[in-house]
Design a protein around this motif. Structure first.
Motif, PDB file in Angstrom:
ATOM      1  N   ALA A 162       0.832  -0.935  -0.139  1.00  0.00           N
ATOM      2  CA  ALA A 162       0.012   0.166  -0.149  1.00  0.00           C
ATOM      3  C   ALA A 162       0.896   1.197   0.107  1.00  0.00           C
ATOM      4  CB  ALA A 162      -1.002  -0.126   1.252  1.00  0.00           C
ATOM      5  N   ASP A 163       1.859   1.228   0.638  1.00  0.00           N
ATOM      6  CA  ASP A 163       2.910   2.313   0.668  1.00  0.00           C
ATOM      7  C   ASP A 163       3.972   2.585  -0.233  1.00  0.00           C
ATOM      8  OD1 ASP A 163       4.136   0.333   2.051  1.00  0.00           O
ATOM      9  OD2 ASP A 163       4.752   1.495   3.822  1.00  0.00           O
ATOM     10  N   ALA A 167       2.388   1.701  -5.770  1.00  0.00           N
ATOM     11  CA  ALA A 167       1.032   1.822  -5.216  1.00  0.00           C
ATOM     12  C   ALA A 167       0.737   3.396  -5.402  1.00  0.00           C
ATOM     13  CB  ALA A 167       0.811   1.626  -3.714  1.00  0.00           C
ATOM     14  N   LYS A 168       1.818   4.240  -5.003  1.00  0.00           N
ATOM     15  CA  LYS A 168       1.600   5.532  -5.267  1.00  0.00           C
ATOM     16  C   LYS A 168       1.495   5.941  -6.557  1.00  0.00           C
ATOM     17  CE  LYS A 168       4.444   6.785  -1.009  1.00  0.00           C
ATOM     18  NZ  LYS A 168       5.570   7.285  -0.445  1.00  0.00           N
ATOM     19  N   THR A 169       2.338   5.505  -7.563  1.00  0.00           N
ATOM     20  CA  THR A 169       2.160   5.770  -9.006  1.00  0.00           C
ATOM     21  C   THR A 169       0.690   5.415  -9.697  1.00  0.00           C
ATOM     22  OG1 THR A 169       4.367   5.332  -9.276  1.00  0.00           O
ATOM     23  CG2 THR A 169       3.328   5.273 -11.240  1.00  0.00           C
ATOM     24  N   LEU A 170       0.204   3.954  -9.101  1.00  0.00           N
ATOM     25  CA  LEU A 170      -0.739   3.616  -9.618  1.00  0.00           C
ATOM     26  C   LEU A 170      -2.073   4.606  -9.169  1.00  0.00           C
ATOM     27  CD1 LEU A 170      -0.344  -0.249  -8.592  1.00  0.00           C
ATOM     28  CD2 LEU A 170      -0.857   0.880 -10.921  1.00  0.00           C
ATOM     29  N   ALA A 171      -2.278   4.996  -8.005  1.00  0.00           N
ATOM     30  CA  ALA A 171      -3.085   5.910  -7.352  1.00  0.00           C
ATOM     31  C   ALA A 171      -3.143   7.232  -8.239  1.00  0.00           C
ATOM     32  CB  ALA A 171      -2.763   6.288  -6.021  1.00  0.00           C
ATOM     33  N   LEU A 172      -1.772   7.699  -8.516  1.00  0.00           N
ATOM     34  CA  LEU A 172      -1.891   8.899  -9.332  1.00  0.00           C
ATOM     35  C   LEU A 172      -2.569   8.742 -10.707  1.00  0.00           C
ATOM     36  CD1 LEU A 172      -1.040  11.631  -9.712  1.00  0.00           C
ATOM     37  CD2 LEU A 172       1.492  10.811 -10.301  1.00  0.00           C
ATOM     38  N   HIS A 174      -4.461   6.355 -11.978  1.00  0.00           N
ATOM     39  CA  HIS A 174      -5.939   6.347 -11.913  1.00  0.00           C
ATOM     40  C   HIS A 174      -6.914   7.627 -11.395  1.00  0.00           C
ATOM     41  CE1 HIS A 174      -6.505   1.909 -12.372  1.00  0.00           C
ATOM     42  NE2 HIS A 174      -5.292   1.862 -11.842  1.00  0.00           N
ATOM     43  N   ALA A 175      -6.231   8.352 -10.993  1.00  0.00           N
ATOM     44  CA  ALA A 175      -6.861   9.726 -10.596  1.00  0.00           C
ATOM     45  C   ALA A 175      -6.872  10.701 -11.731  1.00  0.00           C
ATOM     46  CB  ALA A 175      -6.087  10.450  -9.280  1.00  0.00           C
TER      47      ALA A 175
END
Length: 263
Positions: A162-163, A167-172, A174-175
């Protein structure tokens, strides 16, 4: 004779099916926002996911969870026949939950079971028939609940912590799927170097960050095209350079042109 066809019905917005006969089209590694089941009807092919390759023979099913990077292509120099069913994730999980059945698998499966293949073939015959929408919905529900598609060889996945930078790149991504975020900026926001990010991102997703961004746009394009939106509008709003670029990328991921898919 080579042929391909898509099935969609406004009365059943949670499902889409495709069948292809004697096809030589190849897919780039890609994902689906849907839960997907495919079957090989003829010819030889190879299913790849997360660095694993599994040869497929006629009568084999593949079960792919949403977001799982994969590709299924004919063996070199050969054609193949196949069918693929895509189900809305929330709808399918709702069907399983209501019946108290186990959730959809979180890993890709390769299913070599004659009963599962026969059931899936019968379902697709119903889907492409002139039967009413209610009958087709019942057939899809019955197949999902029957569960013969569950007993398969697991293709391992590598979920991101998660951290982690991945994971940070995927969140960005998808946003803001319509934006082309450059690799240096992605690495900076993830707190790592561009080279390290590419290496770890590919290990987890099976794609580079750039390829993953294109895949997100193609999935968004599929949703818009299903509603009949104009090709030029879809290409522009999703950040493709022009319609030619959109056409090229879409066909690499879907093995059909945007126009063919929309029709």
């Amino acid at each position: 004779m080579t042929s391909a066809a898509f099935w969609r019905d406004p009365a059943l917005p949670f499902a889409e099916s495709r069948r292809a006969v004697q096809n030589r089209a190849c897919y780039r590694p890609h994902t689906h926002t849907t839960l997907s089941i495919g079957a090989v009807d003829a010819g030889r092919s190879v299913f790849t996911s997360q660095g694993h390759s599994v040869p497929l023979h006629p009568g084999t099913l593949v079960v792919v969870p949403a977001g799982c990077t994969h590709a299924c292509n004919p063996s070199p120099g050969m054609s193949w026949s196949y069918k693929m069913l895509h189900l809305d994730a929330a709808w399918a999980e709702g069907v399983l939950n209501a019946a108290g059945a186990a959730s959809w698998p979180s890993h890709a499966l390769v299913v070599k079971d004659a009963q599962a293949y026969q059931a899936f073939t019968a379902l697709n015959q119903s889907i492409f028939s002139s039967a009413c929408a209610q009958s087709k919905e019942a057939a899809i529900r019955d197949f999902v609940l029957q569960g013969s598609w569950r007993a398969g060889e697991v293709v391992p996945l590598a979920p991101a912590a998660a951290d982690s930078p991945v994971a940070k790149t995927l969140a960005l991504l998808h946003a803001q799927p319509e934006d082309a975020v450059p690799l240096p900026l992605l690495a900076e926001k993830a707190g790592t170097s561009p080279r390290a990010l590419v290496r770890s991102f590919r290990a987890v997703t099976g794609m580079t960050p750039h390829a993953y961004q294109l895949d997100l746009r193609v999935n968004a394009a599929r949703e818009r095209l299903r509603t009949g939106e104009a090709l030029a509008s879809v290409a522009h709003e999703l950040g493709f350079y022009d319609q030619s670029h959109f056409h090229h990328v879409f066909k690499q991921h879907v093995a059909a042109t945007p126009g063919e898919y929309r029709r």
